[in-house]
Design an enzyme around this catalytic site. Structure first.
Site, short mmCIF file in Angstrom:
data_model
loop_
_atom_site.label_atom_id
_atom_site.label_comp_id
_atom_site.label_asym_id
_atom_site.label_seq_id
_atom_site.Cartn_x
_atom_site.Cartn_y
_atom_site.Cartn_z
N THR A 138 91.95 27.68 49.42
CA THR A 138 93.13 27.37 48.62
C THR A 138 93.01 25.92 48.16
OG1 THR A 138 94.39 26.62 50.54
CG2 THR A 138 94.65 28.92 49.89
N HIS A 139 93.60 25.66 47.00
CA HIS A 139 93.65 24.28 46.50
C HIS A 139 95.10 23.98 46.09
CE1 HIS A 139 92.55 20.51 44.85
NE2 HIS A 139 92.95 20.84 43.64
C1 GAR Z 1 96.86 23.04 52.02
O1 GAR Z 1 97.74 22.55 51.04
C2 GAR Z 1 95.55 23.45 51.37
O2 GAR Z 1 95.67 24.01 50.10
C3 GAR Z 1 94.85 22.14 51.30
O3 GAR Z 1 95.14 21.49 52.51
C4 GAR Z 1 96.43 21.92 52.97
C5 GAR Z 1 96.26 22.39 54.40
O4 GAR Z 1 97.47 22.50 55.05
N1 GAR Z 1 93.44 22.31 51.12
C6 GAR Z 1 92.71 21.46 50.45
O5 GAR Z 1 93.15 20.45 49.91
C7 GAR Z 1 91.24 21.83 50.41
N2 GAR Z 1 90.52 20.92 49.58
P1 GAR Z 1 97.51 23.16 56.51
O6 GAR Z 1 96.43 22.49 57.36
O7 GAR Z 1 98.89 22.84 57.01
O8 GAR Z 1 97.27 24.62 56.34
#
Ligand code: GAR
Length: 176
Positions: free
Chosen positions: A108-109
């Protein structure tokens, strides 16, 4: 109905992982999370998996002489769990081609690809001044947030948003 075996990779708080863990508790969801891997120790993402009784593993890039060595080690570990799919849930390392050749990998991005790729999607969207951003689910290829898009959801940018509040709202949208 067959159940898909999934290995989830995390680097941080793991709220997206938690949503997957909760969903996979329902047998009708059709997913079994067989392992959770990380590139760093002592993160909440790993703790969430451990509380759920799911095997975990960690391989830190800094423990390897080369990036390829780390990538090989990750691929070997993941292969032990024989996944149908690998899901990156806030995994903040780029996986190499050797890994990607072996596993279909989703990520996810926190922005609407192809806009604002990289580590700071919410910050870059805010700096640019867009009024709508969102989240993207995509198949990982060799680039930075460039792979085929599976799904997207939009999130409005509010006038008083800062990076934290905007990212938090995007994360809520990612989990639904
Ligand atoms: C999420 O917003 C995801 O999309 C992002 O990190 C966050 C993780 O949150 N991913 C990226 O930026 C990948 N490049 P979490 O650890 O609470 O699931």
């Amino acid at each position: 109905m067959s159940t898909a075996r999934i290995v989830v990779l995390v680097s941080g708080s793991g709220t997206n992982l938690q949503a997957l863990l909760d969903a996979a508790d329902d047998p009708d969801y059709g997913v079994r999370i067989v392992a959770v891997g990380a590139d760093r120790d002592e993160i909440e993402g790993l703790a969430r998996a451990e509380r759920h009784g799911i095997p975990t593993f960690t391989r830190r890039v800094s423990d390897f002489e080369t990036r390829e060595g780390w990538d090989n080690a990750m691929a070997t570990l993941v292969s032990w769990f024989e996944p149908d799919l690998v899901v990156c849930a806030g995994f903040m390392k780029l996986l190499g081609q050797e890994f990607l050749d072996q596993f279909v990998t989703l990520n996810t991005h926190p922005a609407l690809c192809p806009s604002f790729p990289g580590m700071h999607g919410p910050r870059d969207a805010l700096d640019y001044g867009v009024k709508v951003t969102g989240a993207t689910l995509f198949v990982v290829d060799g680039g930075v947030d460039t792979g085929p898009i599976v799904a997207q959801t939009t999130v409005p940018v509010e006038a008083d948003d800062d990076v934290e509040s905007l990212h938090e709202r995007i994360k809520v949208a990612e989990r639904t």
